[in-house]
Write a protein that holds these residues in place. Structure first.
Motif, PDB file in Angstrom:
ATOM      1  N   UNK A   1       4.441  -0.621 -12.009  1.00 48.22           N
ATOM      2  CA  UNK A   1       3.599  -1.818 -12.039  1.00 48.22           C
ATOM      3  C   UNK A   1       3.359  -2.394 -10.642  1.00 48.22           C
ATOM      4  N   UNK A   2       4.353  -2.416  -9.745  1.00 49.92           N
ATOM      5  CA  UNK A   2       4.049  -2.839  -8.372  1.00 49.92           C
ATOM      6  C   UNK A   2       2.984  -1.978  -7.699  1.00 49.92           C
ATOM      7  N   UNK A   3       3.018  -0.652  -7.939  1.00 47.42           N
ATOM      8  CA  UNK A   3       1.992   0.220  -7.367  1.00 47.42           C
ATOM      9  C   UNK A   3       0.610  -0.121  -7.921  1.00 47.42           C
ATOM     10  N   UNK A   4       0.545  -0.388  -9.219  1.00 47.19           N
ATOM     11  CA  UNK A   4      -0.729  -0.748  -9.835  1.00 47.19           C
ATOM     12  C   UNK A   4      -1.248  -2.077  -9.284  1.00 47.19           C
ATOM     13  N   UNK A   5      -0.355  -3.040  -9.112  1.00 47.00           N
ATOM     14  CA  UNK A   5      -0.763  -4.322  -8.529  1.00 47.00           C
ATOM     15  C   UNK A   5      -1.302  -4.147  -7.117  1.00 47.00           C
TER      16      UNK A   5
ATOM     17  N   UNK B   1       6.853  -4.147  -0.574  1.00 46.94           N
ATOM     18  CA  UNK B   1       7.581  -5.052  -1.472  1.00 46.94           C
ATOM     19  C   UNK B   1       7.331  -6.506  -1.081  1.00 46.94           C
ATOM     20  N   UNK B   2       7.209  -6.727   0.212  1.00 51.28           N
ATOM     21  CA  UNK B   2       6.881  -8.063   0.706  1.00 51.28           C
ATOM     22  C   UNK B   2       5.516  -8.506   0.174  1.00 51.28           C
ATOM     23  N   UNK B   3       4.556  -7.588   0.184  1.00 56.65           N
ATOM     24  CA  UNK B   3       3.214  -7.906  -0.318  1.00 56.65           C
ATOM     25  C   UNK B   3       3.259  -8.179  -1.818  1.00 56.65           C
ATOM     26  N   UNK B   4       3.959  -7.313  -2.569  1.00 52.32           N
ATOM     27  CA  UNK B   4       4.061  -7.492  -4.020  1.00 52.32           C
ATOM     28  C   UNK B   4       4.690  -8.837  -4.352  1.00 52.32           C
ATOM     29  N   UNK B   5       5.702  -9.215  -3.583  1.00 52.79           N
ATOM     30  CA  UNK B   5       6.364 -10.498  -3.818  1.00 52.79           C
ATOM     31  C   UNK B   5       5.380 -11.648  -3.697  1.00 52.79           C
ATOM     32  N   UNK B   6       4.466 -11.552  -2.747  1.00 56.76           N
ATOM     33  CA  UNK B   6       3.490 -12.620  -2.529  1.00 56.76           C
ATOM     34  C   UNK B   6       2.314 -12.550  -3.492  1.00 56.76           C
TER      35      UNK B   6
END
Length: 545
Positions: free
Chosen positions: A430-434, A175-180
């Motif tokens: 969508x976070x998984x796809x990103x 989640x930290x990575x997705x946020x960035x």
């Protein structure tokens, strides 16, 4: 689970070594004294001698020069052993063979503290590394994963509760990575306003509005930016310029030397034409099939002339023979913006037969949704097959496209219609796809393997669609289960690589990997599995915002 692989042991059946072990010479003296004492008492076996032997502390049968549980620790008292057995054990220990009494050590969990680094200012094929990939960024270290000395490590097998905790920690890190990966609103506004202004100027130009064929042209925003899947920086835009075409005959294209049809490539012939039909200028006179080169050549000239009058500093890229796009670059800060204008022929008629068994979203999005989507128009882009014969003329070949449907599916991706809406629960699709898009992009940058250039984000999105069909319930993609859901998506993508099979989501007979060299699959598999086993340290190159 990724990043929780087993560490290497210290030898067959060996024990954990203390940092204050007894010197080797002293250990030998003690072991020899113990054996001599046993030989003296071998003849007389009385109950008193057994009691005394049982109460006397013994040295544990560890390797020479080591002891268990500290330098002065001793093994709890045990019943007296036969002297011949003890002698055999001592000889085994002397030769380096573990004693049967030695306790079993569970392999350690390899710590992952995100310390994998890349050299500063690394380049890819002579190009500077992107600004968003920094090897000297502040490291993200998971709680409890700091490196420790061997003697201080806790070696246990994770139970159900521990496994759940580890998955929670992984989800937190991802989640930290997705946020960035999210784009800044200021960057989005500036980039989007420039691109929209330029495209509007092109469509309002007299060269377009007075052209017999292109006067009806319209812009259709597609691609990751408009699907809200763009990562890192808003520096790339894909815009389809759709031109309506009516009453055409679709003929599946056959490659020379191959009998099967992929179902993705077609020749387009007009059924009827009037004397003043504008398409007369862009067809083969005998077959009446629409020719790519003629349409693209005229459109490119018009766009090039219009761009010079926009007032922006724009550079038009050299035409690529394999690309269906007109690409230009807008000068901007902090980085230039690249725009792909893709000509798309819009067809409003029944979908081709090859698409009949595709888009199996009945359980995921509903039967009605699938039926409604099949009434939408479909498109053809000027994309030629990649492995055609040099002698085969493919100027009349167009590739089927469903970019409009893909955007609709990504936007409304939930089994429940309220998924990820303001009043609904959030999922992690969508976070998984990103994350998978980012993983592929970073691997291509840092591995510097040219063979990986054949893979693109469209392959990731297609694998994602297949995974969503297999796991169609919203509870299979809970927001808090980001770690396990991402691992599942990665494993699904790896299976496609292993089998060299990635069916087009809309055209099952079309394998998107069909034209790729064999070695590229093994290379990408190896890179992804390495990252997965170490809990994706490559994500630590994402800039902290």
């Amino acid at each position: 689970m990724a990043g929780r692989g087993r560490g290497r042991g210290r030898g067959r059946g060996s024990r954990q070594v203390s940092t204050e072990s007894t010197p080797g010479l002293e250990g030998k003296v003690k072991a020899t004294a113990a054996i001599s004492f046993e030989k003296k008492n071998e003849v007389v076996h009385t109950s008193n001698s057994r009691k005394q032997a049982a109460s006397r502390p013994q040295e544990s049968p560890t390797r020479l020069g080591t002891q268990q549980n500290g330098s002065n620790a001793r093994k709890p008292s045990t019943p007296r052993q036969n002297s011949s057995d003890m002698k055999q054990e001592h000889l085994k220990e002397k030769k380096g063979i573990a004693s049967p009494q030695a306790s079993t050590v569970v392999p350690k969990r390899m710590p992952n503290n995100g310390t994998t680094k890349m050299p500063d200012n690394s380049t890819v094929d002579g190009a500077e590394k992107p600004n968003d990939i920094q090897s000297n960024k502040k490291e993200y270290v998971r709680k409890g994963s700091e490196p420790q000395e061997d003697s201080q490590r806790s070696i246990v097998r994770p139970g159900p509760d521990e496994a759940h905790r580890l998955y929670s920690e992984t989800s937190k890190r991802l989640r930290f990575v997705v946020q960035n990966l999210r784009l800044k609103m200021d960057d989005i506004s500036i980039a989007a306003s420039k691109v929209n202004d330029i495209v509007n100027q092109i469509l309002r130009s007299e060269d377009i509005t007075k052209h017999p064929l292109f006067a009806k042209i319209e812009a259709m925003n597609t691609g990751s930016y408009y699907e809200r899947l763009k990562i890192l920086h808003p520096n790339e835009f894909d815009i389809m310029l759709k031109v309506p075409v009516e009453r055409i005959t679709l003929t599946p294209f056959e490659k020379t030397g191959k009998t099967e049809k992929s179902g993705a490539y077609y020749t387009l012939a007009l059924k009827r034409m009037s004397k003043d039909d504008p398409w007369r200028l862009y067809i083969h006179q005998e077959s009446r099939q629409i020719l790519q080169s003629l349409v693209l050549s005229d459109l490119r000239k018009i766009v090039k002339a219009a761009l010079k009058r926009t007032g922006y500093n724009i550079t038009i890229q050299r035409k690529s023979p394999k690309s269906p796009a007109i690409t230009f670059e807008i000068e901007s800060k902090p980085e230039n913006i690249s725009v792909d204008l893709v000509l798309a022929l819009e067809v409003n008629q029944s979908w081709p037969e090859a698409v009949k068994d595709g888009m199996k979203i009945e359980e995921w999005l509903g039967t009605k949704t699938r039926k409604d989507l099949r009434y939408e128009p479909f498109y053809f882009v000027a994309k030629k097959p990649g492995d055609i014969s040099e002698t085969q003329d493919v100027d009349d070949v167009w590739r089927l496209s469903f970019s409009n449907i893909e955007k609709e599916i990504v936007t409304n991706h939930g089994h429940a219609k309220t998924c990820c809406e303001s009043e609904g629960k959030k999922c992690c699709r969508k976070p998984c796809l990103k994350l998978l898009k980012c993983l592929l992009e970073l691997i291509k940058i840092f591995s510097r393997k040219r063979c990986l250039g054949v893979f693109c984000s469209y392959h990731v999105k297609t694998a994602f669609f297949h995974c969503c069909v297999d796991k169609f319930l919203d509870q299979d993609w809970k927001k808090e289960d980001l770690g396990s859901c991402f691992d599942r998506l990665v494993e699904s993508f790896l299976k496609h690589l292993e089998n060299a099979q990635l069916p087009n989501f809309f055209i099952p007979s079309h394998n998107l990997f069909d034209e790729f060299p064999e070695n590229c699959f093994q290379v990408l598999q190896s890179e992804i599995r390495k990252e997965k086993s170490l809990n994706y340290p490559i994500f630590d190159h994402i800039t902290v915002r």
